[in-house]
Design a protein around this motif. Structure first.
Motif, PDB file in Angstrom:
ATOM      1  N   TYR A 126      96.432   6.510  78.472  1.00  0.00           N
ATOM      2  CA  TYR A 126      97.168   7.704  78.938  1.00  0.00           C
ATOM      3  C   TYR A 126      98.145   7.431  80.013  1.00  0.00           C
ATOM      4  O   TYR A 126      99.085   8.098  80.240  1.00  0.00           O
ATOM      5  CB  TYR A 126      96.121   8.523  79.005  1.00  0.00           C
ATOM      6  CG  TYR A 126      95.456   8.698  80.556  1.00  0.00           C
ATOM      7  CD1 TYR A 126      95.719   9.187  81.637  1.00  0.00           C
ATOM      8  CD2 TYR A 126      94.222   8.049  80.298  1.00  0.00           C
ATOM      9  CE1 TYR A 126      94.959   8.793  82.829  1.00  0.00           C
ATOM     10  CE2 TYR A 126      93.421   7.906  81.280  1.00  0.00           C
ATOM     11  CZ  TYR A 126      93.710   8.386  82.587  1.00  0.00           C
ATOM     12  OH  TYR A 126      92.952   8.230  83.742  1.00  0.00           O
ATOM     13  N   ILE A 127      97.760   6.356  80.833  1.00  0.00           N
ATOM     14  CA  ILE A 127      98.670   6.158  81.960  1.00  0.00           C
ATOM     15  C   ILE A 127      99.963   5.467  81.557  1.00  0.00           C
ATOM     16  O   ILE A 127     100.978   5.577  81.750  1.00  0.00           O
ATOM     17  CB  ILE A 127      98.119   5.215  83.216  1.00  0.00           C
ATOM     18  CG1 ILE A 127      96.820   6.264  83.552  1.00  0.00           C
ATOM     19  CG2 ILE A 127      98.889   4.862  84.340  1.00  0.00           C
ATOM     20  CD1 ILE A 127      97.447   7.602  84.424  1.00  0.00           C
TER      21      ILE A 127
ATOM     22  N   ALA B  84     100.556  12.697  79.257  1.00  0.00           N
ATOM     23  CA  ALA B  84      99.369  11.844  79.379  1.00  0.00           C
ATOM     24  C   ALA B  84      98.351  12.604  78.631  1.00  0.00           C
ATOM     25  O   ALA B  84      97.373  12.022  78.306  1.00  0.00           O
ATOM     26  CB  ALA B  84      99.200  11.772  80.772  1.00  0.00           C
TER      27      ALA B  84
ATOM     28  N   ALA C  11     102.170  15.150  82.966  1.00  0.00           N
ATOM     29  CA  ALA C  11     100.480  15.260  82.904  1.00  0.00           C
ATOM     30  C   ALA C  11     100.509  15.781  81.293  1.00  0.00           C
ATOM     31  O   ALA C  11      99.535  15.313  80.802  1.00  0.00           O
ATOM     32  CB  ALA C  11     100.203  16.325  83.815  1.00  0.00           C
TER      33      ALA C  11
ATOM     34  N   ALA D 243     102.247   8.208  79.980  1.00  0.00           N
ATOM     35  CA  ALA D 243     103.262   8.621  80.862  1.00  0.00           C
ATOM     36  C   ALA D 243     104.106   7.804  81.429  1.00  0.00           C
ATOM     37  O   ALA D 243     105.349   8.200  81.790  1.00  0.00           O
ATOM     38  CB  ALA D 243     102.062   9.248  81.845  1.00  0.00           C
TER      39      ALA D 243
ATOM     40  N   ILE E 259      96.128  12.637  86.285  1.00  0.00           N
ATOM     41  CA  ILE E 259      97.282  11.843  86.332  1.00  0.00           C
ATOM     42  C   ILE E 259      97.900  11.306  87.887  1.00  0.00           C
ATOM     43  O   ILE E 259      98.432  10.216  87.840  1.00  0.00           O
ATOM     44  CB  ILE E 259      98.548  12.650  85.884  1.00  0.00           C
ATOM     45  CG1 ILE E 259      99.620  11.646  85.395  1.00  0.00           C
ATOM     46  CG2 ILE E 259      99.150  13.626  86.799  1.00  0.00           C
ATOM     47  CD1 ILE E 259      99.274  10.992  84.198  1.00  0.00           C
TER      48      ILE E 259
END
Length: 326
Positions: free
Chosen positions: A222-223, A247, A244, A226, A254
């Protein structure tokens, strides 16, 4: 052995005098001697040559407590012990030290310690200077990782042994043949050696890249999502809520994820990406546009703040970049 014997600036048993001398040379430290009939004998030697700032401090006392609050966010103090022992609390860790060992103090964080007959070389370092030096060696992408050092240094590690020998060599040279020579070329070479070895031999977040190894840290998916969004939309108006949402997590998640992965918040990461895009244009061709036009295109509306951020990241002003590549 008396280190930097030709550069002694203080020999005293006056605590107030010691505090003032240490503060002028390194940072503010408060000392307190424990026990009845306690005595303190202090010797401080210091030499500066070019950008090299090296001290040797001897605190001849048992059960000496030392505290120092957070101070310079850019500063680091590398302690290389030559005598004594003690225990320190710093950056959430308890560090034991003895002769031959070392530890890295981040001046952005407080420290407290108890020392017995402490003696050490103290090398003052700048995070910005280390970052700029790393960029010159391996490229600008390295800075997106964030620079941080492990406070604890393994005294048995080969890298520490090499670095310790280099510090001794530099100290002997500055105290001996270079004391009257004042050769800026030789001094610059010694500084390059110290910075390169500090980055490549001591435990820090740049070490793997400096030594040609892939960074081992696993970045959560998820990072990464982003991060990729930031790179793809850096020329658009982006807020923390947008990052956010992409992500798929909350603000706190986040923020923590980016700090863990890259050593900086998402918005600080975005700012660096934008600065690099601006720099790429300045290094290529302005095509008749003003620097301010390029900066505004990438989201920088306050020119003085933009210039400060640019200088902090690249070690030069935007106008310097244009002038050098004209």
């Amino acid at each position: 052995m008396t280190y930097l014997q030709n550069h002694t600036i203080l020999s005293s048993n006056d605590l107030d005098e010691v505090r003032e001398s240490i503060m002028d040379l390194a940072s503010r430290h408060d000392f307190d001697i424990k026990g009845p009939n306690a005595e303190l004998n202090v010797r401080v030697a210091a030499v500066e040559s070019g950008d090299i700032s090296l001290m040797h401090v001897t605190l001849d006392a048992t059960k000496l407590s030392v505290t120092s609050s957070e101070q310079d966010p850019d500063g680091l103090l590398l302690y290389m012990l030559t005598s004594g022992s003690g225990v320190a609390q710093h950056c959430g860790k308890e560090l034991t030290f003895s002769s031959g060992r070392g530890f890295m103090r981040d001046l952005a964080a407080p420290v407290s310690a108890t020392e017995d007959n402490f003696g050490a070389f103290v090398l003052r370092l700048s995070k910005d200077k280390l970052k700029n030096h790393a960029r010159s060696l391996v490229g600008e992408d390295i800075d997106l990782m964030g620079l941080s050092f492990d406070p604890a240094i393994d005294s048995c590690a080969l890298g520490w042994t090499i670095f310790r020998n280099t510090v001794h060599y530099v100290a002997e040279a500055l105290d001996g043949p270079l004391r009257e020579m004042h050769n800026p070329i030789v001094t610059a070479q010694m500084e390059d050696i110290l910075l390169t070895q500090c980055l490549s031999l001591l435990p820090n977040s740049y070490q793997d890249t400096m030594n040609g190894r892939d960074a081992t840290m696993v970045v959560p998916f998820y990072i990464k999502r982003a991060r990729d969004y930031i790179h793809a939309h850096a020329d658009k108006k982006i807020g923390l809520a947008d990052i956010a949402a992409v992500a798929g997590c909350g603000y706190r998640g986040i923020q923590r994820g980016f700090v863990d992965a890259y050593g900086k918040t998402p918005m600080a990461y975005l700012r660096i990406v934008r600065l690099r895009r601006v720099r790429a244009i300045l290094l290529a061709e302005l095509d008749g546009h003003a620097i301010s036009d390029v900066a505004k295109q990438w989201g920088f509306t306050h020119m003085s703040r933009f210039a400060q951020d640019y200088y902090r990241e690249f070690g030069e002003l935007p106008s310097d970049t244009v002038r050098k590549n004209a």
